[in-house]
Motif scaffolding. Sequence first.
Motif, PDB file in Angstrom:
ATOM      1  N   ASP A 255       0.831  -1.201   0.000  1.00 51.53           N
ATOM      2  CA  ASP A 255       0.000   0.000   0.000  1.00 51.53           C
ATOM      3  C   ASP A 255       0.868   1.254   0.000  1.00 51.53           C
ATOM      4  N   LYS A 256       1.939   1.236   0.764  1.00 52.11           N
ATOM      5  CA  LYS A 256       2.839   2.390   0.824  1.00 52.11           C
ATOM      6  C   LYS A 256       3.449   2.672  -0.546  1.00 52.11           C
ATOM      7  N   GLN A 257       3.854   1.642  -1.241  1.00 49.88           N
ATOM      8  CA  GLN A 257       4.427   1.808  -2.579  1.00 49.88           C
ATOM      9  C   GLN A 257       3.360   2.263  -3.578  1.00 49.88           C
TER      10      GLN A 257
ATOM     11  N   LYS B 294      -7.919  -1.926  -0.563  1.00 53.72           N
ATOM     12  CA  LYS B 294      -9.045  -1.508   0.267  1.00 53.72           C
ATOM     13  C   LYS B 294      -9.525  -0.148  -0.230  1.00 53.72           C
ATOM     14  N   PRO B 295     -10.811   0.117  -0.092  1.00 51.68           N
ATOM     15  CA  PRO B 295     -11.319   1.430  -0.520  1.00 51.68           C
ATOM     16  C   PRO B 295     -10.579   2.595   0.145  1.00 51.68           C
ATOM     17  N   SER B 296     -10.211   2.439   1.401  1.00 52.17           N
ATOM     18  CA  SER B 296      -9.513   3.528   2.095  1.00 52.17           C
ATOM     19  C   SER B 296      -8.155   3.825   1.455  1.00 52.17           C
ATOM     20  N   VAL B 297      -7.484   2.799   0.953  1.00 53.34           N
ATOM     21  CA  VAL B 297      -6.190   3.000   0.292  1.00 53.34           C
ATOM     22  C   VAL B 297      -6.401   3.690  -1.051  1.00 53.34           C
ATOM     23  N   ARG B 298      -7.436   3.292  -1.781  1.00 47.68           N
ATOM     24  CA  ARG B 298      -7.717   3.930  -3.066  1.00 47.68           C
ATOM     25  C   ARG B 298      -8.080   5.400  -2.891  1.00 47.68           C
TER      26      ARG B 298
END
Length: 111
Positions: free
Chosen positions: A25-27, A63-67
């Motif tokens: 997710d960080k990348q 996850k939607p929060s990451v998007r």
Amino acid sequence: MKEVVIALVAVSFAGVAHAQSSVTDKQFLAASRCSALAASENLGKLDTTSLEAFLSKESAGRKPSVRVSATSEMIATRRKADTADGAKKAKLLAERQSVCAGFLTASQAAQ
């Protein structure tokens, strides 16, 4: 700016499976930021076609929060890049040439 990051990303992902994606997710968030830096007219627009395709593919298993975070990061970074001047512009260009080099090169190599 892309080759180094892509090489590091490729090595770090060789042994790590992240759900259905090849980057953490960080990348993914970093690649989103790089996309905005590459798309900025003020910094000198680069071709983002392959990076956008990479982000689209990678967003599928997120996850939607990451998007949402990635989209917010893109918007904020693009705004900064489009209005930057002087030292701020130089700093963003340096980031694009170093941190983003791997993402830009890797996404082009993936095509």
